[in-house]
Design an enzyme around this catalytic site. Structure first.
Site, PDB file in Angstrom:
ATOM      1  N   HIS A 112       8.854  44.791  79.294  1.00  0.00           N
ATOM      2  CA  HIS A 112       8.564  43.389  78.977  1.00  0.00           C
ATOM      3  C   HIS A 112       7.311  43.004  79.762  1.00  0.00           C
ATOM      4  O   HIS A 112       7.046  43.562  80.834  1.00  0.00           O
ATOM      5  CB  HIS A 112       9.774  42.567  79.450  1.00  0.00           C
ATOM      6  CG  HIS A 112       9.744  41.118  79.085  1.00  0.00           C
ATOM      7  ND1 HIS A 112       9.046  40.185  79.802  1.00  0.00           N
ATOM      8  CD2 HIS A 112      10.363  40.433  78.089  1.00  0.00           C
ATOM      9  CE1 HIS A 112       9.231  38.989  79.273  1.00  0.00           C
ATOM     10  NE2 HIS A 112      10.028  39.107  78.228  1.00  0.00           N
ATOM     11  N   ASP A 189      14.336  46.426  86.171  1.00  0.00           N
ATOM     12  CA  ASP A 189      14.386  45.133  85.497  1.00  0.00           C
ATOM     13  C   ASP A 189      15.703  45.080  84.711  1.00  0.00           C
ATOM     14  O   ASP A 189      15.845  45.745  83.680  1.00  0.00           O
ATOM     15  CB  ASP A 189      13.164  45.017  84.581  1.00  0.00           C
ATOM     16  CG  ASP A 189      13.229  43.800  83.680  1.00  0.00           C
ATOM     17  OD1 ASP A 189      14.242  43.089  83.688  1.00  0.00           O
ATOM     18  OD2 ASP A 189      12.250  43.576  82.937  1.00  0.00           O
ATOM     19  N   GLN A 192      17.994  42.524  80.674  1.00  0.00           N
ATOM     20  CA  GLN A 192      18.776  42.751  79.445  1.00  0.00           C
ATOM     21  C   GLN A 192      20.002  43.630  79.672  1.00  0.00           C
ATOM     22  O   GLN A 192      20.751  43.864  78.737  1.00  0.00           O
ATOM     23  CB  GLN A 192      17.893  43.401  78.363  1.00  0.00           C
ATOM     24  CG  GLN A 192      16.738  42.542  77.883  1.00  0.00           C
ATOM     25  CD  GLN A 192      17.183  41.287  77.136  1.00  0.00           C
ATOM     26  OE1 GLN A 192      18.342  41.133  76.750  1.00  0.00           O
ATOM     27  NE2 GLN A 192      16.253  40.371  76.944  1.00  0.00           N
ATOM     28  N   LYS A 215      20.322  34.473  80.819  1.00  0.00           N
ATOM     29  CA  LYS A 215      20.671  35.439  79.769  1.00  0.00           C
ATOM     30  C   LYS A 215      22.130  35.876  79.899  1.00  0.00           C
ATOM     31  O   LYS A 215      22.606  36.708  79.144  1.00  0.00           O
ATOM     32  CB  LYS A 215      19.762  36.663  79.856  1.00  0.00           C
ATOM     33  CG  LYS A 215      18.297  36.355  79.521  1.00  0.00           C
ATOM     34  CD  LYS A 215      17.493  37.601  79.483  1.00  0.00           C
ATOM     35  CE  LYS A 215      16.000  37.357  79.532  1.00  0.00           C
ATOM     36  NZ  LYS A 215      15.440  36.815  78.299  1.00  0.00           N
ATOM     37  N   CYS A 355       7.264  39.507  73.865  1.00  0.00           N
ATOM     38  CA  CYS A 355       6.663  39.781  75.191  1.00  0.00           C
ATOM     39  C   CYS A 355       6.675  41.274  75.489  1.00  0.00           C
ATOM     40  O   CYS A 355       6.953  41.691  76.622  1.00  0.00           O
ATOM     41  CB  CYS A 355       7.376  39.022  76.303  1.00  0.00           C
ATOM     42  SG  CYS A 355       7.350  37.262  76.081  1.00  0.00           S
TER      43      CYS A 355
HETATM   44  C1  LIG Z   1      13.532  43.094  79.716  1.00  0.00           C
HETATM   45  C2  LIG Z   1      13.117  41.726  80.169  1.00  0.00           C
HETATM   46  N1  LIG Z   1      12.537  41.582  81.363  1.00  0.00           N
HETATM   47  C3  LIG Z   1      12.166  40.392  81.831  1.00  0.00           C
HETATM   48  C4  LIG Z   1      12.354  39.254  81.086  1.00  0.00           C
HETATM   49  C5  LIG Z   1      11.908  37.944  81.628  1.00  0.00           C
HETATM   50  O1  LIG Z   1      12.995  37.114  81.872  1.00  0.00           O
HETATM   51  P1  LIG Z   1      12.734  35.618  82.325  1.00  0.00           P
HETATM   52  O2  LIG Z   1      11.966  34.970  81.215  1.00  0.00           O
HETATM   53  O3  LIG Z   1      14.100  35.057  82.498  1.00  0.00           O
HETATM   54  O4  LIG Z   1      11.955  35.666  83.571  1.00  0.00           O
HETATM   55  C6  LIG Z   1      12.939  39.351  79.829  1.00  0.00           C
HETATM   56  C7  LIG Z   1      13.118  38.162  78.980  1.00  0.00           C
HETATM   57  O5  LIG Z   1      13.319  38.219  77.810  1.00  0.00           O
HETATM   58  C8  LIG Z   1      13.326  40.614  79.353  1.00  0.00           C
HETATM   59  O6  LIG Z   1      13.899  40.773  78.159  1.00  0.00           O
END
Ligand SMILES: Cc1ncc(COP(=O)(O)O)c(C=O)c1O
Length: 398
Positions: A112, A189, A192, A215, A355
């Site tokens: 992401h 990370d 998800q 989430k 993203c």
């Molecule tokens: C894999 C992953 N990493 C990071 C993020 C970023 O999360 P946040 O917008 O809550 O910071 C997302 C958000 O969709 C994501 O899917």
């Protein structure tokens, strides 16, 4: 199957299939926050009166809960705003400690933007190099991973646990092991993965993880950066100000112990308390059940797609290795049009690059449509999705 409509009123109105963007929030979470704001809305760690002590106690109990669920120590749990902030703060902290000009960060093509841009900023500012592990048709190319770990000699490997486009759950155990053998710092990370499975930091031996409350049934504006005590202790404070110090003089200061030294200023107290209620809710449902339901829905969606030659599926078709994410395109239709037409049928999905532009580049398409399932979704939601997609096909195939 349990009926979740009472706890999630939006389920009465919508087929909500954008859970990878943010989950719905149950009334229990909203009530916990209401209770804080209406009955004990004091600041924490400062007041010597009962409601301040109550607020401090509830806030700190959530830290303990996070530590227990992710198999770490409460002193290693730092509350942030979201996954993005957690990764940015860690990147900046590492740039002031272990990273030097010319050092390499190894990412994957599955990331992401939240796990790409903070490192590209270090590339711009500090001369850090950024390399990527390739994808093959099945997911991460583990031979390329091993090769880059051995030959590029990265200082940090930062990788996504579960992809927000493919749904693929990466083999964290194998990745961490190959990095540990080389003394490489690891960040996972979990934005998800944390909503769907129990992430056992201790067992994996990963150095840091990051995830977002919103989430996983909790409110927006709360995230976590977590590490073992030793790793967290090695980081310099992120921000300076109130709450993060032991002592301040005119020309110097002494930071507080961990984790307080990383939480400058008044935090999102009500949000963290709401997140605690979300974690309790998830535990009551059970991660096994969560994964079972969403994998059944994913399997069902994949079988519905098989009967329709106008759909191209991009997400992982091997449901055993995936969270409930179904990414696809419809022949001749832009995903924004797909989403807008589905919205007319009260079906909410996501459309665009999610993203994850480098990942889409690897897939060879600029954007996809994405339906993402959670434990409160049903087969009826999937049926509504495919009824809507049939309508999209009628409109665009004519
Ligand atoms: C894999 C992953 N990493 C990071 C993020 C970023 O999360 P946040 O917008 O809550 O910071 C997302 C958000 O969709 C994501 O899917």
């Amino acid at each position: 199957m349990q009926n979740y409509e009472e706890d999630f009123p939006l389920l009465n109105k919508l087929h909500y299939l954008d859970n990878a963007a943010t989950s719905l929030k149950p009334v229990q979470v909203v009530s916990a926050m209401d209770d804080y704001y209406l009955n004990y809305a004091a600041n924490i760690h400062r007041g010597v009166y009962r409601i301040s002590e109550q607020a401090t106690d509830r806030y700190e109990r959530v830290r303990e809960k996070v530590a227990e669920m992710f198999c770490g120590n409460p002193n290693g749990v730092i509350f942030t705003n979201n996954t993005t902030e957690s990764i940015n703060q860690l990147a900046l902290a590492l740039s002031r400690t272990v990273l030097k000009k010319g050092d390499t960060i190894l990412l994957t093509e599955m990331e992401h933007h939240s796990n790409i841009v903070p490192w590209l900023m270090l590339k711009q500012w500090n001369g850090i190099r950024v390399e990527y592990v390739k994808l093959n048709g099945k997911g991460l190319d583990y031979d390329d991973f091993r090769d880059k770990v051995a030959n590029v000699k990265p200082k940090v490997v930062s990788f996504v646990h579960a992809s927000n486009v493919l749904g693929t759950i990466n083999n964290a155990g194998e990745i961490v092991k190959m990095c540990k053998d080389e003394g490489i710092t690891t960040l996972m990370d979990c934005a998800q993965s944390a909503p769907h499975e129990r992430v056992d930091m201790g067992r994996l031996g990963v150095d840091y993880i990051a995830f977002s409350s919103h989430k996983m049934l909790g409110p927006t504006g709360v995230g976590v950066l977590m590490g073992n005590e030793e790793n967290i202790k090695a980081l310099p404070p992120f921000f300076g100000g109130g709450s993060m110090i032991k002592r301040v003089e005119k020309q110097s200061f002494e930071p507080a112990e961990i984790p307080q030294r990383f939480e400058a200023g008044t935090p999102n107290i009500g949000g963290v308390i709401g997140f605690g209620a979300a974690l309790n809710y998830l535990e009551a449902v059970g991660f096994e059940r969560i994964m079972k339901v969403e994998r059944e829905l994913l399997e069902y969606a994949l079988s519905c797609a098989q009967d329709r030659d106008y759909i191209t599926v991009y997400s992982n078709k091997n449901v055993k290795d995936a969270v409930g994410i179904f990414a696809f395109n419809i022949k001749g239709a832009h995903p924004h049009d797909v989403s807008a037409i589905l919205d007319e049928n009260n079906v909410c999905i996501r459309a665009g690059h999610h993203c994850a532009q480098p990942l889409h580049e690897s897939l060879g398409v600029p954007f996809t449509a994405r339906a993402s399932f959670y434990f409160y979704n049903t087969k009826e939601d999937v049926d509504a999705l495919f009824n809507g997609l049939d309508r999209v096909n009628e409109v665009f195939s004519g």
